[in-house]
Structures are given as C-alpha cells and as structure tokens.
Design a protein around this motif. Structure first.
Motif, short mmCIF file in Angstrom:
data_model
loop_
_atom_site.label_atom_id
_atom_site.label_comp_id
_atom_site.label_asym_id
_atom_site.label_seq_id
_atom_site.Cartn_x
_atom_site.Cartn_y
_atom_site.Cartn_z
N LEU A 1 45.32 -52.34 130.81
CA LEU A 1 45.61 -53.68 130.44
C LEU A 1 46.82 -53.58 129.31
O LEU A 1 46.57 -52.71 128.29
CB LEU A 1 44.27 -54.20 129.61
CG LEU A 1 44.25 -55.57 128.90
CD1 LEU A 1 44.46 -56.52 129.91
CD2 LEU A 1 42.92 -55.60 128.21
N TYR A 2 47.54 -54.37 129.38
CA TYR A 2 48.68 -54.37 128.45
C TYR A 2 49.31 -55.90 128.38
O TYR A 2 49.12 -56.62 129.09
CB TYR A 2 49.82 -53.44 129.21
CG TYR A 2 50.41 -54.19 130.44
CD1 TYR A 2 51.59 -54.86 130.22
CD2 TYR A 2 49.94 -53.89 131.75
CE1 TYR A 2 52.36 -55.70 131.44
CE2 TYR A 2 50.58 -54.46 132.72
CZ TYR A 2 51.71 -55.23 132.63
OH TYR A 2 52.21 -55.66 133.95
N TYR A 3 50.21 -55.92 127.39
CA TYR A 3 50.85 -57.05 126.96
C TYR A 3 52.34 -56.56 126.64
O TYR A 3 52.57 -55.61 125.98
CB TYR A 3 50.61 -57.75 125.66
CG TYR A 3 51.54 -59.03 125.17
CD1 TYR A 3 51.64 -59.94 126.01
CD2 TYR A 3 52.68 -58.79 124.33
CE1 TYR A 3 52.80 -60.75 125.86
CE2 TYR A 3 53.38 -59.49 124.02
CZ TYR A 3 53.66 -60.58 124.60
OH TYR A 3 54.57 -61.71 124.34
N SER A 4 53.34 -56.92 127.48
CA SER A 4 54.96 -56.45 127.65
C SER A 4 55.61 -57.77 127.06
O SER A 4 55.56 -58.72 127.99
CB SER A 4 55.12 -55.58 128.70
OG SER A 4 56.36 -55.17 128.52
N HIS A 5 56.47 -57.51 126.28
CA HIS A 5 57.54 -58.66 125.80
C HIS A 5 58.83 -58.45 126.74
O HIS A 5 59.26 -59.55 127.36
CB HIS A 5 57.50 -58.86 124.59
CG HIS A 5 58.51 -59.85 124.12
ND1 HIS A 5 58.38 -61.24 124.43
CD2 HIS A 5 59.88 -59.93 123.66
CE1 HIS A 5 59.43 -62.00 124.07
NE2 HIS A 5 60.03 -61.35 123.20
N ARG A 6 59.30 -57.45 126.69
CA ARG A 6 60.64 -56.93 127.53
C ARG A 6 60.47 -56.01 128.65
O ARG A 6 61.57 -55.57 129.10
CB ARG A 6 61.77 -56.41 126.46
CG ARG A 6 62.10 -57.50 125.37
CD ARG A 6 63.04 -56.85 124.37
NE ARG A 6 63.73 -57.75 123.73
CZ ARG A 6 64.62 -57.50 122.75
NH1 ARG A 6 65.02 -56.48 122.31
NH2 ARG A 6 65.33 -58.75 121.97
N GLY A 7 59.40 -55.33 128.73
CA GLY A 7 59.05 -54.36 130.19
C GLY A 7 58.89 -52.94 129.70
O GLY A 7 58.34 -52.38 130.48
N SER A 8 59.08 -53.08 128.39
CA SER A 8 58.57 -51.40 128.00
C SER A 8 57.19 -51.17 128.35
O SER A 8 57.00 -49.75 128.67
CB SER A 8 59.00 -50.99 126.59
OG SER A 8 60.50 -51.41 126.37
N VAL A 9 56.54 -51.85 127.57
CA VAL A 9 55.03 -51.67 127.76
C VAL A 9 54.56 -51.59 129.04
O VAL A 9 53.82 -50.81 129.76
CB VAL A 9 54.29 -52.32 126.80
CG1 VAL A 9 52.61 -52.16 126.85
CG2 VAL A 9 54.51 -52.60 125.42
N ARG A 10 55.08 -52.43 129.81
CA ARG A 10 54.70 -52.76 131.36
C ARG A 10 55.06 -51.30 132.04
O ARG A 10 54.41 -50.71 132.98
CB ARG A 10 55.51 -54.02 132.18
CG ARG A 10 55.23 -54.00 133.53
CD ARG A 10 56.01 -55.04 133.98
NE ARG A 10 56.08 -55.17 135.55
CZ ARG A 10 56.63 -56.04 136.10
NH1 ARG A 10 57.46 -56.98 135.74
NH2 ARG A 10 56.45 -56.07 137.40
N ALA A 11 56.41 -50.91 131.84
CA ALA A 11 56.88 -49.62 132.14
C ALA A 11 55.91 -48.38 131.94
O ALA A 11 55.61 -47.48 132.81
CB ALA A 11 58.23 -49.02 131.90
#
Length: 196
Positions: free
Chosen positions: A7-17
């Motif tokens: 489970l994540y929250y990513s604003h610019r894509g780093s946490v998603r990566a």
C-alpha cells in the motif's frame, strides 16, 4: 498463495517505483504474491472526490485488502518528516479494523522517498510505523546483513527501503535502492509465510 498488501501513496512516481520493486521481491518467494494498492489524494475542497479508479497505477485500497492480506508493506512520500496527508487520512479511517484486530499479528514494513538526502526519510519511516504498532502489527526493517545498506550513497535505511529523488523528483531508483527494496519484499513475504 498468501497475498501481501503493498500500500503506497506516490506524488511523482518514486514511492510507486519502490512499491513495484518490493512487489517483485514478494513475488519471488514461492507461495507469496503482492497486491499493489494506493490511496486517493486529499483535497482541501470538501466537495471534491477522487475518481473511482485512478488514472494510472494501482487501484485504491479497500477494507477487504486489509482483511485478506497476510502482511503489509506501507509506503509514502516524505512530508516534513511525516507520511503524506492522503496516507494519514487513510489510517485515520481504520478505527474499526483496529477495534476488530484485523491486522494484529501480521508482519509489516515501511518505505519512503524524499527530495533530498536529509529530507526526513527516517522520520517518515518511523511515523508510518506508529499506526501499524497500534494495529498490533509485527514490524521488520532491513538488517545490515544487506551489503547495499552500508554502501548506498542514495536511499536505504535499517528502518526500511528509501529513495532520494533529488530536487527534480527523479523516480528512477539506484541499483542499491532497487536491491534493498526487493530484499525487503522478500523478507516480508518469508516472514508472512512463516507466521501463516
């Protein structure tokens, strides 16, 4: 097959990566699979609502994701040394799960990304552990037996995987950050399987 919630929250894509790398680690463990989920943004306008399905990335988390998971990897972008408001908003809505012990005894880990080397990664990781502890989860980190932890010049902490995106928010992970996130996913999956 035991599913581990990432489970994540990513604003610019780093946490998603990072979430995707952790999911690869989970999926590499026989008997475990990753379930990627995110949370909607929070709006200052009371009438604003997020679309039912995100335009990109993982689906939004639902109550059944917490109930059905055998473990949890939780990630958020850094916001002044704390988890981002959308993730905090989500955890504030889990009182019924807390009362019912939905997550009690399940293993968990945390991960994050900041814009600078001293942007609050470790404080954010610690802040994300607090609701998990209240839910009775069993927290794990990254041991220094992971060689990249001692040699990384970018992200990586004993509290959990991390990324340093820089001032421009570069979501590309370093080789060390990828290996640490994958290792964290493997570690979480192995523990979840042992506990179940």
């Amino acid at each position: 097959m035991r599913e581990i919630l990432v489970l994540y929250y990513s604003h610019r894509g780093s946490v998603r990566a990072l979430a995707e790398a952790i999911a690869r680690g989970i999926d590499s463990v026989p008997g475990a699979s990753a379930r990627l989920r995110t949370v909607p943004r929070v709006s200052a306008t009371c009438e604003a609502v997020a679309p039912t399905v995100p335009e990109q990335g993982a689906p939004y988390v639902e109550a059944c994701d917490l109930t059905e998971c055998a473990g949890l990897a939780l990630g958020s972008a850094v916001r002044f040394g704390n988890m981002a408001a959308p993730m905090k908003y989500f955890w504030d809505s889990t009182v019924a799960d807390w009362q019912n012990g939905t997550l009690a005894g399940k293993p968990a880990c945390v991960f994050t990304s900041s814009g600078s080397q001293h942007g609050g990664n470790e404080a954010t990781l610690l802040s994300m552990m607090l609701p998990l502890l209240h839910h009775g989860m069993l927290l794990l980190g990254l041991p220094f037996s992971e060689p990249d932890l001692a040699h990384s010049r970018s992200g990586g902490t004993p509290y959990g995987a991390s990324h340093v995106a820089g001032a421009n928010g570069d979501p590309r992970l370093s080789d060390e950050e990828i290996r640490l996130a994958v290792a964290q996913g493997k570690r979480l999956a192995k523990l979840a399987l042992k506990l179940s």
